[in-house]
Enzyme design. Sequence first.
Site, PDB file in Angstrom:
ATOM      1  N   ASN A 213       0.835  -1.196   0.000  1.00  0.00           N
ATOM      2  CA  ASN A 213       0.000   0.000   0.000  1.00  0.00           C
ATOM      3  C   ASN A 213       0.875   1.254   0.000  1.00  0.00           C
ATOM      4  O   ASN A 213       2.109   1.179  -0.084  1.00  0.00           O
ATOM      5  CB  ASN A 213      -0.971  -0.021   1.183  1.00  0.00           C
ATOM      6  N   SER A 236      -2.999  -1.516  -7.035  1.00  0.00           N
ATOM      7  CA  SER A 236      -3.049  -2.083  -8.376  1.00  0.00           C
ATOM      8  C   SER A 236      -3.947  -1.289  -9.314  1.00  0.00           C
ATOM      9  O   SER A 236      -4.878  -0.597  -8.885  1.00  0.00           O
ATOM     10  CB  SER A 236      -3.528  -3.531  -8.295  1.00  0.00           C
ATOM     11  N   GLN A 258      -9.990  -5.913 -11.360  1.00  0.00           N
ATOM     12  CA  GLN A 258      -9.109  -4.918 -10.771  1.00  0.00           C
ATOM     13  C   GLN A 258      -9.766  -4.253  -9.564  1.00  0.00           C
ATOM     14  O   GLN A 258      -9.144  -4.046  -8.518  1.00  0.00           O
ATOM     15  CB  GLN A 258      -8.772  -3.860 -11.816  1.00  0.00           C
ATOM     16  N   HIS A 261      -9.749  -5.539  -5.794  1.00  0.00           N
ATOM     17  CA  HIS A 261      -8.625  -5.322  -4.875  1.00  0.00           C
ATOM     18  C   HIS A 261      -9.010  -4.319  -3.797  1.00  0.00           C
ATOM     19  O   HIS A 261      -8.444  -4.325  -2.707  1.00  0.00           O
ATOM     20  CB  HIS A 261      -7.401  -4.793  -5.632  1.00  0.00           C
ATOM     21  N   GLU A 326       0.035   0.200 -14.686  1.00  0.00           N
ATOM     22  CA  GLU A 326       0.646  -1.057 -14.262  1.00  0.00           C
ATOM     23  C   GLU A 326       0.358  -2.143 -15.301  1.00  0.00           C
ATOM     24  O   GLU A 326       1.259  -2.825 -15.785  1.00  0.00           O
ATOM     25  CB  GLU A 326       0.080  -1.453 -12.903  1.00  0.00           C
ATOM     26  N   HIS A 327      -0.924  -2.330 -15.617  1.00  0.00           N
ATOM     27  CA  HIS A 327      -1.343  -3.285 -16.643  1.00  0.00           C
ATOM     28  C   HIS A 327      -2.043  -2.511 -17.761  1.00  0.00           C
ATOM     29  O   HIS A 327      -2.905  -1.683 -17.480  1.00  0.00           O
ATOM     30  CB  HIS A 327      -2.353  -4.299 -16.088  1.00  0.00           C
ATOM     31  N   ASP A 360      -1.300 -12.095 -13.556  1.00  0.00           N
ATOM     32  CA  ASP A 360      -1.188 -12.003 -12.100  1.00  0.00           C
ATOM     33  C   ASP A 360      -0.765 -13.325 -11.471  1.00  0.00           C
ATOM     34  O   ASP A 360      -0.024 -13.343 -10.485  1.00  0.00           O
ATOM     35  CB  ASP A 360      -2.531 -11.590 -11.494  1.00  0.00           C
ATOM     36  N   HIS A 419      46.776  10.763 -10.664  1.00  0.00           N
ATOM     37  CA  HIS A 419      46.124   9.822 -11.569  1.00  0.00           C
ATOM     38  C   HIS A 419      47.021   9.545 -12.775  1.00  0.00           C
ATOM     39  O   HIS A 419      47.227   8.388 -13.168  1.00  0.00           O
ATOM     40  CB  HIS A 419      44.781  10.384 -12.048  1.00  0.00           C
TER      41      HIS A 419
END
Length: 428
Positions: A213, A236, A258, A261, A326-327, A360, A419
């Site tokens: 979350n 999600s 979806q 959720h 996300e998707h 998923d 160097h």
Amino acid sequence: MKIIRHTDPGYPAAASALNRRAEASDSVREVVSGVIKAVRERGDAAVLELVEKFDGAKLTAAQMRVSQSELDAAWDAADATLKAALESSQRNVAAFAKRSLRQEWSFKNEQGATVGEIYHPFERVGCYVPGGTAPLVSTSIMTVAIAAAAGVPEIVVCTPCGRDGTVNLGLLAALKLAGATEVYKIGGSQAIAALAFGTETIRPVTKIFGPGNSYVVEAKRQAFGVVSIDLLPGPSEVLILADKSGNPAFIAADILAQAEHGKDSMAGFLTDDAALLDAVVAQVAEQSATLSRQAQLAPVLEKGVFLMLVPSLEEGARLANDFAPEHLTLITTREQDILPLIRTAGAIFLGNYSPVAVGDFLAGPSHTLPTGGSGKSFPGITADMFQRRTSIIRLDRESCAKSEPVVRAISAVEGLDAHARSVSIRSV
């Protein structure tokens, strides 16, 4: 549900609002900062207080860890159907992961030095597996099994317990199969703090993976630098882009999958076909009445679902890139034209018969993906995220001498004569 058409006066503002960035609120930042401070200063005692405060479970330090015998018993107690499903998922995910691991390589540069890369698995990683209203058995596979496939020897899992101090047996069975080596009954930002900074009971890890979350995501953000972080996957979301070839029943089912959720989940639908939009609205209403998680569905359908009629699929693709879902589900007869336009999605599901739920649970790529607009900057979890890269450089006398003029010239500009000398002393 919010329904917006490109002919509506409010369309430009609604379209502009889809361009977002993943940022925590000030209140979330403040809470998480306090949690991290408490865990850093007081270790187990703070973790146990926070578990009681947020999860309602009274545990002792000795009860935080799930024993190996509990994991074994959970696997033994799982029914044959669940075991077969978990094993199928684990095989797909592990096979996909092994094919995407980075491989060692080397070549000779212009001066003849041998340069290359080698890869080792991280020694100890943490995986966060959400619990909340649904024990995410699939996340066990989509994080832990990838770590195991990459060869990580110590895979530490934190997952919230119920008020009675127990963890769902199906989730424990999945963790056993996936390869978790330690499991702790801790959720929320306190779990991320414990993984990052360690306590008397939990040794710190070197990298943290997994979704959560807004508090979990913010904790990962605040722990970055102390440990490595995979990405910032929060609540999600799905965005569906379809032309008239889309099946309204299938699209509505994905929106509802979806929405169940709950909490801050989001689902969006973009189409250039008005009849399809109307059909999807009707299907969402019809199907939602038949589902069990009404308490989770109702608030998401009210505030977290939007449907937009766009003037063209090209405009839909532009908005999809702004939203960085996300998707993303893409359903069109013009797939060869539209797919190359999508640049910021965590995962893309193509056609009417590619439900997000298969991604998923089963398909192979991890379902732990960027959310909240962070797909503009982050990919989803991949197997090579569990590998640590090291560069290799080998010079002989000749390649060192050939490198000396370049080092001398750059050192002169930077004012770093030591160097230059460290190379020239080897080149005489």
